[in-house]
Design an enzyme around this catalytic site. Structure first.
Site, PDB file in Angstrom:
ATOM      1  N   GLY A  49       9.305 -31.361 -14.686  1.00 59.82           N
ATOM      2  CA  GLY A  49       9.026 -31.507 -13.268  1.00 59.82           C
ATOM      3  C   GLY A  49       7.607 -32.005 -13.104  1.00 59.82           C
ATOM      4  O   GLY A  49       6.815 -31.967 -14.060  1.00 59.82           O
ATOM      5  N   GLN A  54      -0.311 -33.412  -8.980  1.00 58.80           N
ATOM      6  CA  GLN A  54      -0.630 -33.732 -10.376  1.00 58.80           C
ATOM      7  C   GLN A  54      -0.924 -35.225 -10.543  1.00 58.80           C
ATOM      8  O   GLN A  54      -1.500 -35.635 -11.549  1.00 58.80           O
ATOM      9  CB  GLN A  54       0.517 -33.321 -11.307  1.00 58.80           C
ATOM     10  CG  GLN A  54       0.671 -31.805 -11.436  1.00 58.80           C
ATOM     11  CD  GLN A  54       1.803 -31.445 -12.369  1.00 58.80           C
ATOM     12  OE1 GLN A  54       2.956 -31.380 -11.957  1.00 58.80           O
ATOM     13  NE2 GLN A  54       1.490 -31.237 -13.645  1.00 58.80           N
ATOM     14  N   CYS A 102       2.627 -27.267 -19.317  1.00 61.80           N
ATOM     15  CA  CYS A 102       2.413 -28.041 -18.099  1.00 61.80           C
ATOM     16  C   CYS A 102       1.775 -29.374 -18.480  1.00 61.80           C
ATOM     17  O   CYS A 102       0.902 -29.415 -19.348  1.00 61.80           O
ATOM     18  CB  CYS A 102       1.483 -27.268 -17.165  1.00 61.80           C
ATOM     19  SG  CYS A 102       1.106 -28.120 -15.631  1.00 61.80           S
ATOM     20  N   LEU A 103       2.199 -30.429 -17.799  1.00 67.21           N
ATOM     21  CA  LEU A 103       1.636 -31.752 -18.087  1.00 67.21           C
ATOM     22  C   LEU A 103       0.147 -31.817 -17.744  1.00 67.21           C
ATOM     23  O   LEU A 103      -0.559 -32.687 -18.240  1.00 67.21           O
ATOM     24  CB  LEU A 103       2.387 -32.835 -17.307  1.00 67.21           C
ATOM     25  CG  LEU A 103       3.879 -32.984 -17.677  1.00 67.21           C
ATOM     26  CD1 LEU A 103       4.551 -33.976 -16.740  1.00 67.21           C
ATOM     27  CD2 LEU A 103       4.036 -33.414 -19.128  1.00 67.21           C
ATOM     28  N   HIS A 144       7.256 -22.594 -11.064  1.00 70.90           N
ATOM     29  CA  HIS A 144       6.137 -23.309 -11.702  1.00 70.90           C
ATOM     30  C   HIS A 144       5.718 -24.494 -10.825  1.00 70.90           C
ATOM     31  O   HIS A 144       4.525 -24.691 -10.558  1.00 70.90           O
ATOM     32  CB  HIS A 144       6.558 -23.777 -13.097  1.00 70.90           C
ATOM     33  CG  HIS A 144       5.524 -24.589 -13.804  1.00 70.90           C
ATOM     34  ND1 HIS A 144       4.854 -24.156 -14.917  1.00 70.90           N
ATOM     35  CD2 HIS A 144       5.028 -25.841 -13.543  1.00 70.90           C
ATOM     36  CE1 HIS A 144       3.986 -25.083 -15.306  1.00 70.90           C
ATOM     37  NE2 HIS A 144       4.078 -26.122 -14.494  1.00 70.90           N
ATOM     38  N   GLU A 145       6.708 -25.285 -10.394  1.00 69.10           N
ATOM     39  CA  GLU A 145       6.384 -26.482  -9.600  1.00 69.10           C
ATOM     40  C   GLU A 145       5.842 -26.089  -8.227  1.00 69.10           C
ATOM     41  O   GLU A 145       4.895 -26.692  -7.729  1.00 69.10           O
ATOM     42  CB  GLU A 145       7.610 -27.388  -9.455  1.00 69.10           C
ATOM     43  CG  GLU A 145       8.132 -27.946 -10.767  1.00 69.10           C
ATOM     44  CD  GLU A 145       7.060 -28.639 -11.601  1.00 69.10           C
ATOM     45  OE1 GLU A 145       6.157 -29.262 -11.024  1.00 69.10           O
ATOM     46  OE2 GLU A 145       7.123 -28.547 -12.838  1.00 69.10           O
ATOM     47  N   HIS A 148       2.176 -25.250  -8.107  1.00 72.07           N
ATOM     48  CA  HIS A 148       1.249 -26.394  -8.083  1.00 72.07           C
ATOM     49  C   HIS A 148       0.812 -26.708  -6.653  1.00 72.07           C
ATOM     50  O   HIS A 148      -0.336 -27.078  -6.414  1.00 72.07           O
ATOM     51  CB  HIS A 148       1.919 -27.643  -8.671  1.00 72.07           C
ATOM     52  CG  HIS A 148       1.836 -27.737 -10.158  1.00 72.07           C
ATOM     53  ND1 HIS A 148       0.638 -27.877 -10.823  1.00 72.07           N
ATOM     54  CD2 HIS A 148       2.794 -27.731 -11.115  1.00 72.07           C
ATOM     55  CE1 HIS A 148       0.875 -27.949 -12.126  1.00 72.07           C
ATOM     56  NE2 HIS A 148       2.172 -27.861 -12.333  1.00 72.07           N
TER      57      HIS A 148
END
Ligand code: ZN
Length: 191
Positions: A49, A54, A102-103, A144-145, A148
C-alpha cells in the site's frame, strides 16, 4: 502515470496530519493523476500500500493491493483498493501482533499491535462511498495505511524496541514462524 519518489521517515510532510480531499475534486484530473501515480509507485516498489503523503501529497487517500508480493509472501491477497477520506472504527478489542515494514522506513521491520476487526468507510476513485467491515490480516494493512494520514509511521507504534530488525534478519530468523502466526489469523478470519 509515473513512479514517484517515496519520502522517508522524518520528512515533515510524513509527520503531519493530511487534509481531506474535497468530494467535488475526487474525479478531477489532478486527483485521478495522484491515484494513478500512487498505484504505479506502490507496484514498482512491491509495496502492499502507499499513502499520498508518502509521495509528498498531504491529502487523505491511500491505495492498497496485495497480489503475489515478494516483499510479503505470507500475506493473503487483497484486490486493488483506493481509499479517499477513509475512516476506521474498531469493532472489537481483539488484536494481533503484526510485523510490519514500510516503504518510508528503509531496512527496518518491527512488531505493532493491530485490531483484527474494523469497520471502514471511504470514497473510491469514482466518488462512490463504501461502508465495509474488514477482518483478519487486511485489517492490519488498513490501519498501517490509515496511520500515515495522521502522520504516524509503524516505528511510532512499536512497543517492544527489541522487535526492530532488518529485512534480511527477518527473512533468515523470523519469517517462517511469522508466516505460521499469520496463517492462524487467516484461518480464523478467512482473510
Ligand atoms: Zn507505510
Amino acid at each position: 502515470m509515473a513512479i514517484r519518489e517515496i519520502l522517508q521517515i522524518g520528512h515533515p510532510i510524513l509527520a503531519q496530519r493530511a487534509e481531506e480531499v474535497e468530494e467535488a475534486q475526487i474525479q478531477s484530473p489532478e486527483v485521478q493523476g495522484w491515484i494513478d501515480d500512487m498505484i504505479d509507485t506502490m507496484r514498482a516498489a512491491n509495496g502492499a500500500g502507499i499513502a499520498a503523503n508518502q509521495m509528498g501529497i498531504a491529502k487523505r487517500l491511500f491505495v492498497l493491493e496485495i497480489a503475489d508480493n515478494p516483499r510479503y509472501p505470507y500475506k493473503p491477497k487483497v484486490p486493488l483498493t483506493i481509499a479517499i477520506n477513509p475512516t476506521i472504527h474498531f469493532l472489537s478489542a481483539e488484536t494481533f501482533v503484526s510485523n510490519e515494514g514500510c516503504l518510508s522506513v528503509p531496512q527496518m521491520r518491527g512488531n505493532v499491535e493491530r485490531h483484527v476487526e474494523i469497520a471502514v468507510t471511504y470514497y473510491d476513485r469514482n466518488g462512490q462511498l463504501h461502508e465495509e467491515e474488514v477482518r483478519g490480516y487486511s485489517a492490519c494493512t488498513w490501519q498501517h495505511e490509515y496511520d500515515h494520514l495522521d502522520g504516524i509511521l509503524f516505528p511510532h507504534r512499536v512497543q517492544d524496541a527489541q522487535s526492530f530488525c532488518s529485512w534480511a534478519v527477518f527473512a533468515e530468523f523470523q519469517q517462517s514462524a511469522y508466516a505460521e502466526h499469520v496463517k492462524s489469523l487467516v484461518a480464523k478470519w478467512g482473510a
